[in-house]
Design a protein around this motif. Structure first.
Motif, PDB file in Angstrom:
ATOM      1  N   ALA A   1       0.796  -1.118   0.126  1.00 21.51           N
ATOM      2  CA  ALA A   1       0.240  -0.038   0.014  1.00 21.51           C
ATOM      3  C   ALA A   1       0.993   1.293   0.049  1.00 21.51           C
ATOM      4  O   ALA A   1       0.421   2.275  -0.627  1.00 21.51           O
ATOM      5  N   ALA A   2       2.048   1.285   0.543  1.00 25.33           N
ATOM      6  CA  ALA A   2       2.919   2.645   0.751  1.00 25.33           C
ATOM      7  C   ALA A   2       3.685   2.494  -0.486  1.00 25.33           C
ATOM      8  O   ALA A   2       4.129   3.842  -0.961  1.00 25.33           O
ATOM      9  N   VAL A   3       3.892   1.659  -1.312  1.00 22.59           N
ATOM     10  CA  VAL A   3       4.789   1.627  -2.538  1.00 22.59           C
ATOM     11  C   VAL A   3       3.737   1.454  -3.975  1.00 22.59           C
ATOM     12  O   VAL A   3       4.144   0.319  -4.460  1.00 22.59           O
ATOM     13  N   PRO A   4       2.675   1.902  -4.043  1.00 20.04           N
ATOM     14  CA  PRO A   4       1.510   1.307  -4.991  1.00 20.04           C
ATOM     15  C   PRO A   4       1.995   1.236  -6.348  1.00 20.04           C
ATOM     16  O   PRO A   4       1.501   0.433  -7.243  1.00 20.04           O
ATOM     17  N   GLN A   5       3.166   1.828  -6.829  1.00 21.06           N
ATOM     18  CA  GLN A   5       3.582   1.810  -8.136  1.00 21.06           C
ATOM     19  C   GLN A   5       4.732   0.584  -8.287  1.00 21.06           C
ATOM     20  O   GLN A   5       5.143   0.147  -9.160  1.00 21.06           O
ATOM     21  N   GLY A   6       4.673  -0.058  -7.095  1.00 19.32           N
ATOM     22  CA  GLY A   6       5.669  -1.177  -7.093  1.00 19.32           C
ATOM     23  C   GLY A   6       7.223  -0.909  -6.508  1.00 19.32           C
ATOM     24  O   GLY A   6       7.512   0.199  -6.370  1.00 19.32           O
ATOM     25  N   TRP A   7       8.127  -2.079  -6.628  1.00 16.39           N
ATOM     26  CA  TRP A   7       9.416  -1.909  -6.124  1.00 16.39           C
ATOM     27  C   TRP A   7      10.259  -1.315  -7.180  1.00 16.39           C
ATOM     28  O   TRP A   7       9.977  -1.567  -8.311  1.00 16.39           O
ATOM     29  N   ARG A   8      11.226  -0.424  -6.881  1.00 12.02           N
ATOM     30  CA  ARG A   8      12.131   0.188  -7.649  1.00 12.02           C
ATOM     31  C   ARG A   8      13.505  -0.386  -7.149  1.00 12.02           C
ATOM     32  O   ARG A   8      13.947  -0.706  -6.287  1.00 12.02           O
ATOM     33  N   PRO A   9      14.617  -0.227  -8.520  1.00 12.98           N
ATOM     34  CA  PRO A   9      15.814  -0.639  -8.268  1.00 12.98           C
ATOM     35  C   PRO A   9      16.443   0.434  -7.038  1.00 12.98           C
ATOM     36  O   PRO A   9      16.078   1.808  -7.358  1.00 12.98           O
ATOM     37  N   GLY A  10      17.113  -0.349  -6.257  1.00  8.64           N
ATOM     38  CA  GLY A  10      17.787   0.868  -5.271  1.00  8.64           C
ATOM     39  C   GLY A  10      16.893   0.963  -3.880  1.00  8.64           C
ATOM     40  O   GLY A  10      17.055   1.498  -2.900  1.00  8.64           O
ATOM     41  N   ASP A  11      15.682   0.298  -4.044  1.00 11.18           N
ATOM     42  CA  ASP A  11      14.800   0.325  -2.704  1.00 11.18           C
ATOM     43  C   ASP A  11      15.422  -0.769  -1.742  1.00 11.18           C
ATOM     44  O   ASP A  11      16.248  -1.462  -1.977  1.00 11.18           O
ATOM     45  N   HIS A  12      15.178  -0.002  -0.357  1.00 11.23           N
ATOM     46  CA  HIS A  12      15.761  -0.586   0.735  1.00 11.23           C
ATOM     47  C   HIS A  12      14.516  -0.728   1.963  1.00 11.23           C
ATOM     48  O   HIS A  12      13.974   0.620   2.090  1.00 11.23           O
ATOM     49  N   VAL A  13      14.273  -1.599   2.585  1.00 14.79           N
ATOM     50  CA  VAL A  13      13.396  -1.735   3.721  1.00 14.79           C
ATOM     51  C   VAL A  13      14.167  -1.538   4.884  1.00 14.79           C
ATOM     52  O   VAL A  13      14.920  -2.456   5.305  1.00 14.79           O
ATOM     53  N   VAL A  14      13.644  -0.885   5.904  1.00 15.73           N
ATOM     54  CA  VAL A  14      14.195  -0.918   7.232  1.00 15.73           C
ATOM     55  C   VAL A  14      12.841  -1.465   8.103  1.00 15.73           C
ATOM     56  O   VAL A  14      11.685  -0.626   8.229  1.00 15.73           O
ATOM     57  N   LEU A  15      12.777  -2.590   8.764  1.00 17.16           N
ATOM     58  CA  LEU A  15      11.736  -2.900   9.633  1.00 17.16           C
ATOM     59  C   LEU A  15      12.025  -2.128  10.921  1.00 17.16           C
ATOM     60  O   LEU A  15      13.037  -2.315  11.559  1.00 17.16           O
ATOM     61  N   ALA A  16      10.993  -1.388  11.243  1.00 14.11           N
ATOM     62  CA  ALA A  16      11.286  -0.357  12.016  1.00 14.11           C
ATOM     63  C   ALA A  16      10.358  -0.673  13.640  1.00 14.11           C
ATOM     64  O   ALA A  16       9.298  -0.733  13.501  1.00 14.11           O
ATOM     65  N   ALA A  17      11.046  -1.264  14.504  1.00 15.68           N
ATOM     66  CA  ALA A  17      10.451  -1.725  15.633  1.00 15.68           C
ATOM     67  C   ALA A  17      10.499  -0.741  16.890  1.00 15.68           C
ATOM     68  O   ALA A  17      11.318   0.094  16.800  1.00 15.68           O
ATOM     69  N   ALA A  18       9.854  -1.058  18.051  1.00 16.13           N
ATOM     70  CA  ALA A  18       9.735  -0.169  19.149  1.00 16.13           C
ATOM     71  C   ALA A  18      11.126  -0.233  19.766  1.00 16.13           C
ATOM     72  O   ALA A  18      11.830   0.736  20.214  1.00 16.13           O
ATOM     73  N   GLY A  19      11.681  -1.325  19.974  1.00 16.07           N
ATOM     74  CA  GLY A  19      13.141  -1.518  20.627  1.00 16.07           C
ATOM     75  C   GLY A  19      12.915  -2.016  21.971  1.00 16.07           C
ATOM     76  O   GLY A  19      11.979  -1.720  22.604  1.00 16.07           O
ATOM     77  N   SER A  20      13.653  -2.702  22.530  1.00 13.59           N
ATOM     78  CA  SER A  20      13.615  -3.180  23.924  1.00 13.59           C
ATOM     79  C   SER A  20      15.310  -3.751  24.050  1.00 13.59           C
ATOM     80  O   SER A  20      16.055  -4.360  23.212  1.00 13.59           O
ATOM     81  N   SER A  21      15.614  -3.559  25.399  1.00 10.99           N
ATOM     82  CA  SER A  21      16.775  -4.237  25.865  1.00 10.99           C
ATOM     83  C   SER A  21      17.034  -5.605  26.105  1.00 10.99           C
ATOM     84  O   SER A  21      17.905  -6.339  26.268  1.00 10.99           O
ATOM     85  N   ASN A  22      15.672  -6.305  26.082  1.00 15.07           N
ATOM     86  CA  ASN A  22      15.674  -7.788  26.248  1.00 15.07           C
ATOM     87  C   ASN A  22      16.144  -8.445  24.819  1.00 15.07           C
ATOM     88  O   ASN A  22      15.594  -8.299  23.754  1.00 15.07           O
ATOM     89  N   PRO A  23      17.149  -9.327  25.033  1.00 12.93           N
ATOM     90  CA  PRO A  23      17.705 -10.040  23.848  1.00 12.93           C
ATOM     91  C   PRO A  23      16.300 -10.862  23.163  1.00 12.93           C
ATOM     92  O   PRO A  23      16.745 -11.013  22.002  1.00 12.93           O
ATOM     93  N   ASP A  24      15.432 -11.271  23.853  1.00 14.68           N
ATOM     94  CA  ASP A  24      14.359 -12.078  23.280  1.00 14.68           C
ATOM     95  C   ASP A  24      13.726 -11.097  22.403  1.00 14.68           C
ATOM     96  O   ASP A  24      13.223 -11.701  21.156  1.00 14.68           O
ATOM     97  N   ALA A  25      13.480 -10.138  22.687  1.00  8.73           N
ATOM     98  CA  ALA A  25      12.774  -8.970  21.952  1.00  8.73           C
ATOM     99  C   ALA A  25      13.413  -8.934  20.608  1.00  8.73           C
ATOM    100  O   ALA A  25      12.828  -8.583  19.769  1.00  8.73           O
ATOM    101  N   MET A  26      14.801  -8.642  20.638  1.00  3.63           N
ATOM    102  CA  MET A  26      15.537  -8.295  19.622  1.00  3.63           C
ATOM    103  C   MET A  26      15.322  -9.465  18.712  1.00  3.63           C
ATOM    104  O   MET A  26      15.509  -9.379  17.444  1.00  3.63           O
TER     105      MET A  26
END
Length: 229
Positions: free
Chosen positions: A110-135
C-alpha cells in the motif's frame, strides 16, 4: 468461562486508542462466546493489575499481550501481574506469527503502490527493547520479510536497542539505497509510530492494526492457551 484479557501498551494518542479498540472489537467478533476485556500496562487505564484483581477471583483468565515482542512489558509487567493469580495464564506476544508478516507485506504494498524500484531498501522499524529475546523476535520478523519482498531488509529500533531507525536509514543510503521505506513494526498510532515517522525514511508504512489478521492471531493465541489450561 475463561476470560480473555487483551493487554495493550496504552497510548495517549486518540488514533492509537481507536485502532486498539477496533482490534479488540474484531477479536470479540471472532470469539463471540468469550468475554474479552481490555487492559493496559502504561499511560492509560485500566491497568493489568487492576483488571486481574477484578476478574481473576470470578473466572479463569488468559492474558494475550497486544505487543509484538518479548520486551519488558511482556516479560516483567504482565508476567508479574499474571503470577499473582493461580488461575491466570499468559500467551506469547503477537509479533512472530506468520500472519503478522502477511500484514507487513500488505502495508508495504500500500505504501509503494507503483511497486518496487531498483535501489529500494526496507528498514523494519520496531519499538525496541533491551531484552535479547525481543531483539530476536524482531530479527525473526525481518528474516521472514526478506523471503517475501525483492529488496534488502535491515532492522532499526525507535528506542532501547541499536541501531536506531534513523541510523539504519542512513546506513541504507550510504550503502547505495535510492529510496528507503520504513516498515512500521508497531501495532497502532502513538509514541513509537511517531518516532518511526520522524526517522527520515522516504516512505513510512501504516501500523499493523486494525487488521482482521491481527485479530485472528489474538484469537489463535487465546484458543491455544485455553486448550493447554
Amino acid at each position: 468461562m475463561t476470560i480473555l484479557i487483551a493487554c495493550s501498551h496504552g497510548t495517549a494518542d486518540p488514533a492509537g486508542r481507536s485502532a486498539v479498540q477496533s482490534l479488540i472489537d474484531d477479536v470479540r467478533r471472532l470469539l463471540p462466546d468469550v468475554r474479552v476485556v481490555h487492559a493496559v500496562v502504561d499511560v492509560e487505564h485500566p491497568q493489568i493489575d487492576d483488571v486481574l484483581a477484578a476478574e481473576a477471583p470470578r473466572d479463569d483468565v488468559i492474558v494475550v499481550p497486544l505487543l509484538l515482542s518479548v520486551g519488558y512489558h511482556t516479560a516483567v509487567d504482565i508476567s508479574l501481574a499474571v503470577a499473582a493469580h493461580a488461575n491466570v495464564g499468559q500467551t506469547p506476544p503477537l509479533g512472530i506469527h506468520p500472519l503478522v508478516t502477511d500484514v507487513l507485506v500488505d502495508r508495504l504494498a500500500a505504501a509503494v503502490p507503483q511497486g518496487w524500484r531498483p535501489g529500494d531498501h526496507v528498514v523494519l522499524a520496531a519499538a525496541g527493547s533491551s531484552n535479547p529475546d525481543a531483539m530476536s523476535d524482531v530479527e525473526t520478523a525481518a528474516a521472514r520479510l526478506r523471503t517475501r519482498i525483492p529488496v534488502p531488509v535491515s532492522v532499526g529500533y525507535a528506542s532501547a536497542s541499536t541501531p536506531r531507525i534513523g541510523d539504519a536509514v542512513g546506513a541504507a543510503r550510504a550503502a547505495g539505497a535510492v529510496r528507503v521505506i520504513a516498515a512500521s513494526h508497531v501495532l497502532a498510532p502513538g509514541f513509537f509510530a511517531g518516532l518511526v515517522g520522524r526517522a527520515g525514511a522516504d516512505v513510512v508504512t501504516a501500523p499493523l492494526a486494525p487488521d482482521a489478521r491481527i485479530a485472528a492471531v489474538v484469537a489463535e493465541r487465546f484458543r491455544a492457551a485455553a486448550i493447554r489450561s
